[in-house]
Write a protein that holds these residues in place. Sequence first.
Motif, PDB file in Angstrom:
ATOM      1  N   UNK A 244       0.988  -1.262  -0.413  1.00 40.25           N
ATOM      2  CA  UNK A 244       0.101   0.053   0.092  1.00 40.25           C
ATOM      3  C   UNK A 244       1.072   1.712   0.357  1.00 40.25           C
ATOM      4  N   UNK A 245       1.913   0.908   0.819  1.00 40.66           N
ATOM      5  CA  UNK A 245       2.994   2.107   1.124  1.00 40.66           C
ATOM      6  C   UNK A 245       3.614   2.512  -0.398  1.00 40.66           C
TER       7      UNK A 245
ATOM      8  N   UNK B 232       3.546   4.275   9.103  1.00 42.92           N
ATOM      9  CA  UNK B 232       3.495   3.183  10.995  1.00 42.92           C
ATOM     10  C   UNK B 232       2.134   3.262   9.762  1.00 42.92           C
ATOM     11  N   UNK B 233       1.479   1.864  10.324  1.00 43.18           N
ATOM     12  CA  UNK B 233       0.234   1.559  10.047  1.00 43.18           C
ATOM     13  C   UNK B 233      -0.777   2.335  11.480  1.00 43.18           C
ATOM     14  N   UNK B 234      -1.520   2.799  11.482  1.00 43.37           N
ATOM     15  CA  UNK B 234      -2.044   2.688  12.885  1.00 43.37           C
ATOM     16  C   UNK B 234      -3.337   1.931  12.865  1.00 43.37           C
ATOM     17  N   UNK B 235      -3.451   1.086  12.115  1.00 45.99           N
ATOM     18  CA  UNK B 235      -4.810   0.381  12.452  1.00 45.99           C
ATOM     19  C   UNK B 235      -4.837   0.310  13.696  1.00 45.99           C
TER      20      UNK B 235
ATOM     21  N   UNK C  23      -6.316   5.937  14.164  1.00 48.64           N
ATOM     22  CA  UNK C  23      -5.446   7.167  13.662  1.00 48.64           C
ATOM     23  C   UNK C  23      -5.519   8.155  13.894  1.00 48.64           C
ATOM     24  N   UNK C  24      -6.655   8.213  15.206  1.00 47.38           N
ATOM     25  CA  UNK C  24      -6.687   9.595  16.157  1.00 47.38           C
ATOM     26  C   UNK C  24      -4.628  10.146  16.484  1.00 47.38           C
ATOM     27  N   UNK C  25      -4.096   8.945  16.302  1.00 43.98           N
ATOM     28  CA  UNK C  25      -2.801   9.159  17.210  1.00 43.98           C
ATOM     29  C   UNK C  25      -2.138   8.708  16.030  1.00 43.98           C
TER      30      UNK C  25
ATOM     31  N   UNK D 231       1.285   7.722   8.179  1.00 42.58           N
ATOM     32  CA  UNK D 231       0.958   7.165   7.902  1.00 42.58           C
ATOM     33  C   UNK D 231       0.514   7.293   6.446  1.00 42.58           C
ATOM     34  N   UNK D 232       0.258   6.514   5.935  1.00 35.73           N
ATOM     35  CA  UNK D 232      -0.589   6.788   3.877  1.00 35.73           C
ATOM     36  C   UNK D 232      -2.017   6.852   3.798  1.00 35.73           C
ATOM     37  N   UNK D 233      -2.326   6.064   5.294  1.00 36.30           N
ATOM     38  CA  UNK D 233      -4.177   6.586   4.803  1.00 36.30           C
ATOM     39  C   UNK D 233      -4.504   7.450   5.660  1.00 36.30           C
ATOM     40  N   UNK D 234      -3.703   8.096   6.442  1.00 36.41           N
ATOM     41  CA  UNK D 234      -4.012   9.103   7.040  1.00 36.41           C
ATOM     42  C   UNK D 234      -3.828  10.767   6.112  1.00 36.41           C
TER      43      UNK D 234
END
Length: 329
Positions: free
Chosen positions: A153-154, A289-292, A296-298, A316-319
Amino acid sequence: MHQIKSPYHLYLGHGDNPLQIKTAGGIAQWRPDLCVGEFGKPLSLGLEYLTPHEAYAKGAKTFVLGLTNTTGDISQDWRPDILAAIDAGMDIANGLHQKLSDVDELRLAAEAKGVILHDVRHEIGKLPIGTGAKRSGKRILTVGTDCSVGKMYTALAIEKEMKSQGFNVDFRATGQTGILISGSGLPVDAVISDFIAGGVEQLCGANDDDHWDVIEGQGSLFNPAYAGVSLGLLHGAQADVLIMCHEVGRQQIKDKKGYPVPDLQDCIETNVKMARLTNAHARLGAIAINCRVVGADKADALCEQLSTQFSVPCFDPMVHGTGRFVNSL
């Protein structure tokens, strides 16, 4: 190397578990321009629903089995749909453990119709051993503290951002899902270990000085099952820049009781040291980083902390997307 013709017709099967169609979902997310439509119910990706013959008439060239199951085989209830796609004139692409070519009715139908069966999890052709010879072009490799932390994903997110900023860049796939997304690549986990580095050298060979390859990483040097694949990738990639991918909150190496997730600094230093066998100037470029697990709030606070600690962009690539890293290039 696999070369899969596009555009695609995505097959979703007949199950009701969204996790089973994550491959099709990845293709639809990262390569929507290559997707003519979808086939299968009750799940949907929101694409146009087309039968194989309708999809072929609209230009689809490959029927992609964008799904998986627990056994890794080609389910009996999928076979009539695959046969219909063959009859329509499409090649078939498959990322499962079982080969299409090992199913007699599918192999014979494909031979009669003159279409290609792509079993992308399996090695094809003869590969050389690695040379370690210096080659032109620039390369980015995603590495990780463990498997399944977001390396593919990254890498795809970085390629997308680099393209949007005008970089001369290509994603290089090393696993079956990445190959189906990109249409080409090398399934390194199916390559005999002596030839991994050489195969990756071919995958991302010499290129223009301003060209970047973003290479999909696999496994981890700290995973007792997959460290060999990760090391071969490091040496063959001859990467200029490493992106360390890490799932925050994971305590144990996936499915390996008694093996804790490595210390991040130790993992970074080990990867850079191993990478410098074939590129003396390899460096850490960012931490993804992956915050799953932690939420995501962190992500903001964690990224600020790690960026300060390691003096590289952290995201975090999703955030956040990947602009923090690409801007630093």
